[in-house]
Design an enzyme around this catalytic site. Sequence first.
Site, short mmCIF file in Angstrom:
data_model
loop_
_atom_site.label_atom_id
_atom_site.label_comp_id
_atom_site.label_asym_id
_atom_site.label_seq_id
_atom_site.Cartn_x
_atom_site.Cartn_y
_atom_site.Cartn_z
N VAL A 62 0.81 -1.22 0.00
CA VAL A 62 0.00 0.00 0.00
C VAL A 62 0.85 1.28 0.00
CG1 VAL A 62 -0.17 0.23 2.51
CG2 VAL A 62 -2.07 1.02 1.08
N TYR A 63 2.12 1.20 0.36
CA TYR A 63 2.95 2.39 0.44
C TYR A 63 3.14 3.01 -0.96
CZ TYR A 63 4.32 0.78 5.12
OH TYR A 63 4.33 0.35 6.44
N GLY A 64 2.73 4.26 -1.07
CA GLY A 64 2.84 4.94 -2.36
C GLY A 64 2.01 4.30 -3.44
#
Length: 355
Positions: A62-64
């Site tokens: 989910v990061y970035g």
Amino acid sequence: MQYEQLGQTGLFVSRFCLGAMTFGGADNPAGNAIGRLSAGEADAIVGMALDAGINFIDTADVYGGGGSETVLGEVLKERRSDVVLATKVSSKAGRGPNDIGQSRGRIMASLEGSLRRLKTDHIDLYQVHTFDPFTPIETMLRSLDDAVRQGKVRHIGCSNFAAWQLMKALGVSARAGLEPFVSIQSFYSIAGRDVEAEVIPAVTDQKLSLLCWSPLAGGLLSGKFDRHGNSDASARRAKIAFPPVDEARTFDMIDGLKAVAQRRKSEPAQIALAWLLAKPAVTSVIVGIKRPDQLAANLSALDLVLNKEDLDLLDEASRIPASYPGWIQSYNAAGRVPAGYPFDGPNWTLGERPR
């Protein structure tokens, strides 16, 4: 660099883990990103970390909006074998109703996406990002077990679980003969010691690794924030009050950090990291980096060995009241402590008791 075993896997990881939440996401404004570092910027940080002996890197799908994994995959390339690579699944990563959670389909699809973005054929530590109340624990564990048996995942872990959720998952794994969690990733900081009540006793008893995220409480413990309104405009804390902590109490802790830092000729952030590294249950501390100088400053905490006076001052400034049933169990345990054994009141755990 110092290293600790990851659970009981025989795999050793560095005491500092490089958090890649600051990598990527520049082309995805809606993505969960902080630094939005380019591949070139990330490459400089990863190279510096590896040169310092860090062999553990953590990210999430989910990061970035997937940008962190993409940048990390571009940066690692032939250095992949030098790294114990960790990523996560569970948080919302799309608009659809099934783009979240730990269903079999979600785990399988997310794992394939992570492998593709990271340009690797396996994940060393695949973690569920939080507890999913809608998917049965056995369904989640069987999906992860399949991934291990397929060779796509080496070990599995969890993040942000309560102690009862962790223990239930371990019990299901033992009963069904499934791959067990070897680690838990939790918010642990001198500004947030909640895990000491239940999670750390469970981790200690089960011989799991504790991986600590946001050790500086989003920059609040950098020494640039105080009760007089001083702050650091570049810190995440100046933009979003996350993770949530009691700031009034935290300013008292910051006073303690500054006092110790002054006599140790160091900085409050390094003292906060050294305090965490001194905790016996802690395997690795995850540090999110936006600039090489931040990494250099964090690494200096490894050379700090806090003495009893330092630790007592910091523990007293940050101690939280014992909760029930911990406080009543501590009364009973206190009368059975062997002579000379260091009893720590509410922090007593049977897992640490001499056999």
